[in-house]
Design a protein around this motif. Sequence first.
Motif, PDB file in Angstrom:
ATOM      1  N   TRP A   1       0.879  -1.166   0.000  1.00  0.00           N
ATOM      2  CA  TRP A   1       0.000   0.000   0.000  1.00  0.00           C
ATOM      3  C   TRP A   1       0.916   1.215   0.000  1.00  0.00           C
ATOM      4  N   LEU A   2       1.151   1.764  -1.176  1.00  0.00           N
ATOM      5  CA  LEU A   2       2.105   2.851  -1.341  1.00  0.00           C
ATOM      6  C   LEU A   2       1.367   4.180  -1.401  1.00  0.00           C
ATOM      7  N   SER A   3       1.778   5.121  -0.582  1.00  0.00           N
ATOM      8  CA  SER A   3       1.138   6.431  -0.544  1.00  0.00           C
ATOM      9  C   SER A   3       2.108   7.433   0.039  1.00  0.00           C
ATOM     10  N   ASN A   4       2.023   8.674  -0.441  1.00  0.00           N
ATOM     11  CA  ASN A   4       2.889   9.715   0.103  1.00  0.00           C
ATOM     12  C   ASN A   4       2.561  10.011   1.563  1.00  0.00           C
ATOM     13  N   SER A   5       1.396   9.559   2.043  1.00  0.00           N
ATOM     14  CA  SER A   5       1.025   9.789   3.441  1.00  0.00           C
ATOM     15  C   SER A   5       1.475   8.649   4.356  1.00  0.00           C
ATOM     16  N   ARG A   6       2.123   7.618   3.799  1.00  0.00           N
ATOM     17  CA  ARG A   6       2.565   6.470   4.585  1.00  0.00           C
ATOM     18  C   ARG A   6       4.070   6.286   4.433  1.00  0.00           C
ATOM     19  N   LYS A   7       4.695   5.786   5.478  1.00  0.00           N
ATOM     20  CA  LYS A   7       6.131   5.538   5.438  1.00  0.00           C
ATOM     21  C   LYS A   7       6.403   4.262   4.650  1.00  0.00           C
ATOM     22  N   SER A   8       7.350   4.313   3.724  1.00  0.00           N
ATOM     23  CA  SER A   8       7.710   3.139   2.934  1.00  0.00           C
ATOM     24  C   SER A   8       9.134   3.324   2.423  1.00  0.00           C
ATOM     25  N   PHE A   9       9.534   2.451   1.507  1.00  0.00           N
ATOM     26  CA  PHE A   9      10.878   2.552   0.937  1.00  0.00           C
ATOM     27  C   PHE A   9      10.989   3.728  -0.028  1.00  0.00           C
ATOM     28  N   ILE A  10       9.880   4.361  -0.380  1.00  0.00           N
ATOM     29  CA  ILE A  10       9.906   5.491  -1.311  1.00  0.00           C
ATOM     30  C   ILE A  10      10.234   6.758  -0.529  1.00  0.00           C
ATOM     31  N   GLU A  11      11.469   7.168  -0.589  1.00  0.00           N
ATOM     32  CA  GLU A  11      11.899   8.413   0.050  1.00  0.00           C
ATOM     33  C   GLU A  11      12.429   9.313  -1.056  1.00  0.00           C
ATOM     34  N   ILE A  12      11.516  10.028  -1.668  1.00  0.00           N
ATOM     35  CA  ILE A  12      11.839  10.783  -2.865  1.00  0.00           C
ATOM     36  C   ILE A  12      10.941  12.014  -2.917  1.00  0.00           C
ATOM     37  N   SER A  13      11.401  13.066  -3.552  1.00  0.00           N
ATOM     38  CA  SER A  13      10.641  14.309  -3.626  1.00  0.00           C
ATOM     39  C   SER A  13       9.300  14.094  -4.317  1.00  0.00           C
ATOM     40  N   LEU A  14       8.257  14.761  -3.796  1.00  0.00           N
ATOM     41  CA  LEU A  14       6.941  14.647  -4.412  1.00  0.00           C
ATOM     42  C   LEU A  14       6.909  15.257  -5.810  1.00  0.00           C
ATOM     43  N   LYS A  15       7.908  16.072  -6.137  1.00  0.00           N
ATOM     44  CA  LYS A  15       7.944  16.673  -7.467  1.00  0.00           C
ATOM     45  C   LYS A  15       8.580  15.743  -8.495  1.00  0.00           C
ATOM     46  N   ALA A  16       9.176  14.663  -8.017  1.00  0.00           N
ATOM     47  CA  ALA A  16       9.939  13.790  -8.910  1.00  0.00           C
ATOM     48  C   ALA A  16       9.028  12.838  -9.680  1.00  0.00           C
ATOM     49  N   ILE A  17       9.521  12.409 -10.837  1.00  0.00           N
ATOM     50  CA  ILE A  17       8.905  11.319 -11.593  1.00  0.00           C
ATOM     51  C   ILE A  17       9.674  10.054 -11.240  1.00  0.00           C
ATOM     52  N   PHE A  18       8.956   9.003 -10.858  1.00  0.00           N
ATOM     53  CA  PHE A  18       9.658   7.776 -10.500  1.00  0.00           C
ATOM     54  C   PHE A  18       8.847   6.554 -10.904  1.00  0.00           C
ATOM     55  N   VAL A  19       9.547   5.417 -10.941  1.00  0.00           N
ATOM     56  CA  VAL A  19       8.943   4.138 -11.307  1.00  0.00           C
ATOM     57  C   VAL A  19       9.276   3.125 -10.223  1.00  0.00           C
ATOM     58  N   VAL A  20       8.282   2.331  -9.840  1.00  0.00           N
ATOM     59  CA  VAL A  20       8.484   1.226  -8.907  1.00  0.00           C
ATOM     60  C   VAL A  20       8.135  -0.068  -9.634  1.00  0.00           C
ATOM     61  N   ILE A  21       9.041  -1.050  -9.550  1.00  0.00           N
ATOM     62  CA  ILE A  21       8.783  -2.386 -10.087  1.00  0.00           C
ATOM     63  C   ILE A  21       8.725  -3.356  -8.906  1.00  0.00           C
ATOM     64  N   LEU A  22       7.607  -4.064  -8.763  1.00  0.00           N
ATOM     65  CA  LEU A  22       7.420  -5.064  -7.711  1.00  0.00           C
ATOM     66  C   LEU A  22       7.321  -6.433  -8.374  1.00  0.00           C
ATOM     67  N   GLU A  23       8.157  -7.383  -7.927  1.00  0.00           N
ATOM     68  CA  GLU A  23       8.206  -8.696  -8.571  1.00  0.00           C
ATOM     69  C   GLU A  23       8.190  -9.804  -7.534  1.00  0.00           C
ATOM     70  N   GLY A  24       7.596 -10.930  -7.906  1.00  0.00           N
ATOM     71  CA  GLY A  24       7.554 -12.088  -7.030  1.00  0.00           C
ATOM     72  C   GLY A  24       6.426 -13.010  -7.428  1.00  0.00           C
ATOM     73  N   ASN A  25       5.702 -13.523  -6.424  1.00  0.00           N
ATOM     74  CA  ASN A  25       4.610 -14.461  -6.661  1.00  0.00           C
ATOM     75  C   ASN A  25       3.396 -14.079  -5.829  1.00  0.00           C
ATOM     76  N   LEU A  26       2.230 -14.341  -6.388  1.00  0.00           N
ATOM     77  CA  LEU A  26       0.977 -14.233  -5.651  1.00  0.00           C
ATOM     78  C   LEU A  26       0.566 -15.647  -5.270  1.00  0.00           C
ATOM     79  N   GLU A  27       0.396 -15.905  -3.967  1.00  0.00           N
ATOM     80  CA  GLU A  27      -0.027 -17.238  -3.535  1.00  0.00           C
ATOM     81  C   GLU A  27      -1.544 -17.289  -3.489  1.00  0.00           C
ATOM     82  N   VAL A  28      -2.114 -18.112  -4.351  1.00  0.00           N
ATOM     83  CA  VAL A  28      -3.565 -18.251  -4.470  1.00  0.00           C
ATOM     84  C   VAL A  28      -4.010 -19.405  -3.572  1.00  0.00           C
TER      85      VAL A  28
END
Length: 589
Positions: free
Chosen positions: A475-502
């Motif tokens: 749950w990524l949001s500028n109002s929550r603490k996460s690994f995204i520590e970057i200026s709100l003015k910046a353009i950025f890309v996040v890639i999340l990879e792995g498996n979904l366990e069904v």
Amino acid sequence: MSLRQRIFGEVEVEWRFAFGHDMRVMMHPNIRVILLMASSVALALRPTGNPAPAESSRVRVLLDTDTFNEMDDQFFVTYALMEPRFEIEGICATQYRVTEASVDESYYEARRILNLMGMSGRIPLRMGSDTAMPDPQTPRSSPASRFIVERALAKDPRPLHILAVGALTNVASAYLENKKIRDRIRIIWLGGSRWPEGALSEFNAVNDRAAVKCIIEAGLDLTQIPTETCAQQLTTTFAETERRLRHRNAVADYLIDLYRDYGHDQKVIWDMTAVACLLQQTEGKRFFTITDVPAPRVDEATLKYIPNPEGARMKVCTGLDREKIFADFYARFPPTADLDPPYLTLACSRDDPRAVTLTFNEDLDPDSVRSLSGFRLQPDVPVRGVQLVDARTVRLQLAASLDPSTAYTVACSEVRDVAGNPVGPRNTFRFQPQPEMHDGLRATLYAAGSKLTKLPVPELSDRAAVFRGQTLELWLSNSRKSFIEISLKAIFVVILEGNLEVPFKHEYEISCYADDAARIELDGRLLVEADLGAGSVRAASRVHLDKGLHPVRISFLQRGGQYLLNLYWNFPFHEKQRIPWNYFCFAAR
């Protein structure tokens, strides 16, 4: 008396059902008791609250709302419609972007609320102006402004109370079109950030500066609810909203869905303050501190207030009782009892072979998970400790390591949900240890240049990653603490990879809510793409999945400003919810 009445002993009666339909029927006297019983049942099905008051004692109300702007407008409309002493004469949609279509969005969102509450066609709905007033003396005529004039001048001795929770375009235009409404209207406006200084940044005021100046300086019967110094105290959390509204009725479930999609832990429900304020002024409830003050003049350019000791009197709300307002709101929904048992929906052992993580479909009573005897594994491995990781997740510490080549079945027998319901028949889960897997997903964050404006992203191997590592937070949001520590003015890309366990073979709906853009690829195929070019967007897709691991890749693009990524799913034994972190896993490289 007709021949039929003489022969059959029938009498003609006029019947008014509790749902508002009239019917003229021929009724045998001996059947009256049956119809009276039916009437009692119908009355029992009416919404909770006080009986409908006499017409003369009801309060005439008109709602002026930018319903689609944020989720609080839907709470506001629902609150007003559920007050039996309010005679809602109409709903007017107002603009919130000063661009074409925002008023259309608000119009159709208001219609959706009316449909959910079974009131479609019973309450007039009018569309307002798409644009702000050009100056404080020139109206923007619209069906909404003309409707306000019509209702204000109706042949009724009662005044018309206007609850305005957006830009004042429609209300100010109505006043300028026919100033005879001056003594026939009472306005409550949510807007203006701080009192008494005013503020340039407040959303409702900025969307029509000229209308603000017109209304505040006109000498009308006006009550203002400033956002920053009053309304922002009406804050709630998603957890509280879900707990208080879950399964109460159709509109309650819709409000929960809206809040879930909004994507934040807590939210100010600004607009409900207007309803609460009118309840205080007309029904004697005590929610606010209200001060009588001289109306200031307004600097249209800065929206600063200029003191005017000789100004007409107006009222300003300067404080509120949050608990009382929410209690009054929730009490209007029909009561419901939680009789659904909790279910075990996933068991897994990753990374640590001496631990098993269990996930349930609803919040658990913490006391019910403390007993070691309430959990058993087959083949038998003793449980040495139990930890409640979060409201729906339990971690078992084992006395010995699990064998990766063996399939285990875990059973729970003493678990209860927070309502006290014992665990249901789905209290077992078969799994195989995955010591090579880690919880969550592998995350890579790239700072992107201005040329990267859409998904899918090109090959990024030539770019330096700002962050590489594990994330449990999906749950990524500028109002929550996460690994995204970057200026709100910046353009950025996040890639999340792995498996979904069904956990079960079934059809699933997987959806995302993104600001600005997201793509979900599952089993190597594009499943969901969400991108409107700017702003937030929802997207969803249905897919049949087998039990087990499914490779997943999630791409998220932020073009600057606030950002948000939420992932949801629906599947058996679950209502729509964010996909919990423990349904994702990835292998160490």
